[in-house]
Structures are given as C-alpha cells and as structure tokens.
Design an enzyme around this catalytic site. Structure first.
Site, PDB file in Angstrom:
ATOM      1  CE1 TYR A 155      11.845  32.081   3.320  1.00 17.38           C
ATOM      2  CE2 TYR A 155      11.612  29.692   3.298  1.00 17.38           C
ATOM      3  CZ  TYR A 155      11.604  30.906   2.630  1.00 17.38           C
ATOM      4  OH  TYR A 155      11.349  30.941   1.281  1.00 17.38           O
ATOM      5  CE  LYS A 201      -0.311   0.246   5.054  1.00 23.57           C
ATOM      6  NZ  LYS A 201      -1.185   0.406   6.223  1.00 23.57           N
TER       7      LYS A 201
END
Length: 390
Positions: free
Chosen positions: A279, A44
């Site tokens: 940042y 999956k």
C-alpha cells in the site's frame, strides 16, 4: 496424537515456537540471583504472549511457588486448571464489582490499593464465609495503582487491621512496583526503595504481619539485590528478554529467549525494477529482483510501525520488510534469490542462529521487546517444545 504434536509436523502458515526448557532454565537462573526470596512467575497477558498455563506449569517445575496475573479472570483460569494446591496465585488489577467472591473461594491473593476495594473484598469474604487473602499495594512513586503514602496509607492500614481482627481477611503481603528499575542508577530507585521500607514499617508497626514484602520486578531482580525482600516477581526476564538493553543482552544476563516466530513464504516472484510494493508504494524495487510474501501482518501482531524496517531471516540472509506491513501479509525483497514457496522466514528468535531477535523488532518499530512478543495474536499457533523435563 496431541494437537501440539500434530502442529510440530504439519505445514503451517506461521508458528510461534515456545521453548519451555529455556523458560525453566531462565527461572532457575533468576532464582539463583535471589536465593533468599520466593519466586513469583508473572504470567499475565497470556504469559506475555507465550501461553499462560504451559508457562506457569514450566515455571512451577523450575521452582516458582507463586504465580502473578493482572486480572482476576486470568487468575481464576489458572486456579481452575489444576495446578498444585500449594501454588499461590496473585492478581492486582481490579475494578468495582469484580469477581471478589470467586477470588475468595479460589484462595487467590488479591491486591488492594484503596478503601473501595477493601470494602468490596470484606463484603465478599463475609458472603463466602471465609477470610480473604489480601495484599496492600503502596504507591511509592510509580503513580499508577497503589495507595498514596501518608494519610491514605494510614487509613487503609487501619481498616485492614480492623478487618483482620474481625476475621474477614488476612493481610498476606505488602508490595509496590518500581517506575525506573530498568534504568540503572536512576535517582527514583533509591527514593522508592526508601519509601517502601517506611510504608512497610508503618504497617507492621500497626500490627500487620505479612507473609511477603515485595517490590522487585525483572530489572530489580537482575540488578538490585537490596530490593529482593521476601519475594521477587520476574516477568519479561522469565521469557528470556532483557528489560532494557542498557542492563545487558539476554546472553549477558544468563537468559535465553523462549519464543521463536516463523512463517512459510506464500509466494516468491521475480519483478522488474521500479515495481511498487504494498500500500502507498512506499517501497519500489531498485532494479530487477525477487519478492517474497510473508503471510503475517498486523492482525497477527506484527507492528505496522516496522514497515520498511523490520528484519527477517530467509535462507541464512537478513532481509528487510519492503514497504508497508498489511493486515495479513508483508513483503521482503530477496535481492534476486529464489527460495521456494514454503521456505521458512524467521522474524525473531534467540538470535544464536543468525536470526533477528524481539529486541531487533522493537528497535525497528520504536517500541520495547515486551510489546513485540505480547502482541502476537491468536491466529498464530503456539507450538510447545520440551514440555517435559526438570
């Protein structure tokens, strides 16, 4: 030259190398722990980020006879890919109106947890003109999908028995899922195992004869032989990742991590002390140093929560993410070293060449290694190694 072959030699911004020989070896090691059970390779979420189809093929080569997916779309894609006809494919996460008829026609094994789903699969089977393969899921304590014990289970089993007698379906399996199998000796494990046996006995007492009964995920396959029943469903362990460090490292468990994630440094530059980085300037250089720019970011699946903590191997030394991880890039402080632009920065791999592991990144980000590998995005090419082999 194939795309994969070209990628092996072309310079890349980043690459996730997937060692299929390691995956095959992991499957064999896990099969050896449950020699009396069939093996479902869980692929999956695009094979936990490794690539569903290449990993499915490798697992089948190593002896898997079942494949497991969450969504029906994942299962249908596998069925359409030309895998051997005798490979069974199961999917378990359905919503109303799903592609039931397509699943019946593709001979998928579909999981049913309640009356609405059973009604929809019976209707689809009638439209398709052939019986559906159905597995009834019991909620033995996880509290997610699955039918509650008691009256709800009795009603679901009864409806399935009637539908089977009418030829609308065949109940191929009875199954459940552990909540805490990755926590050794957790009291819920014995409780779930006992309740699963009771719910299976009830269903069989009403006439169901499933091909497989199963509850063992990766940690149960590794540590709970009493839970192996007819089939085991390893997921993350197949990709060489320990379900929980408390159980052991991959090496302790006889497994090898399959994914290695690396990038080419985009820039190396010398900066003064006190220079803000990324940042918010959550990192400033403590003195004159060199900075390396790694062209991967949270858009590629690198967890922003690992800002200022994520480990990276550059030229044989562990470096640490300096400041915030941005959308497309982050910085490491190279401590004055000056590797050339294009030098390799290894974020994680098996760990036997000094590089960090997915578990190291999980610790840095406050998450689990499952998430680290699964979240690596499609901007990062997968390069498959050792595709051929037994």
């Amino acid at each position: 030259m194939s795309t994969t072959a070209a990628l092996r030699t072309a310079p890349l911004r980043a690459r996730a190398e997937i060692d299929l020989a390691a995956l095959r070896a992991n499957v064999r090691a896990l099969r050896a722990l449950a020699p009396g059970a069939a093996f479902m390779a869980v692929v999956k979420a695009d094979g936990y980020g490794h690539g569903a189809l290449p990993c499915a093929r490798a697992a089948v080569t190593a002896g898997a006879t079942w494949l497991g997916t969450a969504t029906p779309e994942e299962a249908l894609e596998l069925r359409a890919a030309g895998l051997p006809d005798d490979i069974r494919i199961m999917c378990w996460l359905w919503t109303p109106g799903g592609p039931w008829r397509e699943a019946v026609r593709a001979d998928l094994d579909v999981s049913v947890s309640g009356a609405w789903a059973l009604e929809e699969i019976i209707d689809a089977a009638r439209q398709a003109g052939r019986p559906a393969r159905v597995q009834l899921k019991a909620d033995t304590g996880l509290g997610r999908n699955g039918c509650q014990p008691g009256e709800d289970w009795a009603e679901l089993v009864g409806a399935a028995v009637r539908a089977e007698a009418e030829g609308a379906l065949k109940v191929t399996g009875l199954w459940s899922h552990f909540a805490c199998a990755d926590e050794p000796r957790h009291p819920s494990i014995a409780g779930q195992l006992g309740l699963f046996r009771e719910m299976v006995a009830y269903a069989e007492g009403r006439g169901l004869r499933p091909e497989v009964r199963h509850i063992a995920n990766s940690p149960a396959t590794l540590t709970l032989p009493e839970a192996h029943f007819d089939l085991v469903r390893p997921g993350v362990a197949m990709y060489g990742i320990s379900p929980n460090p408390a159980i052991g490292t991959p090496a302790d468990l006889g497994l090898r991590p399959v994914m290695r994630l690396a990038a080419s440094l985009a820039l190396v530059k010398r900066v003064r002390g006190g220079h803000g980085v990324s940042y918010g300037h959550h990192y400033t250089t403590p003195g004159e140093t060199t900075l390396g720019l790694v062209p991967l970011g949270y858009a590629d699946g690198i967890p922003r929560h690992a800002s200022s903590t994520g480990p990276v191997l550059v030229e044989g030394k562990w470096r640490t993410v300096a400041g915030r991880i941005a959308m497309d890039q982050f910085v490491v402080d190279l401590g004055g070293d000056e590797p050339p632009a294009g030098a390799e920065a290894v974020l994680f791999g098996p760990g036997d060449r000094g590089e960090p592991t997915a578990e190291d990144w999980a610790q840095a980000a406050g998450t689990i290694a499952y998430e680290i590998v699964t979240r690596i995005g499609t901007r990062v090419p997968r390069v498959y190694l050792n595709e051929s082999g037994e």
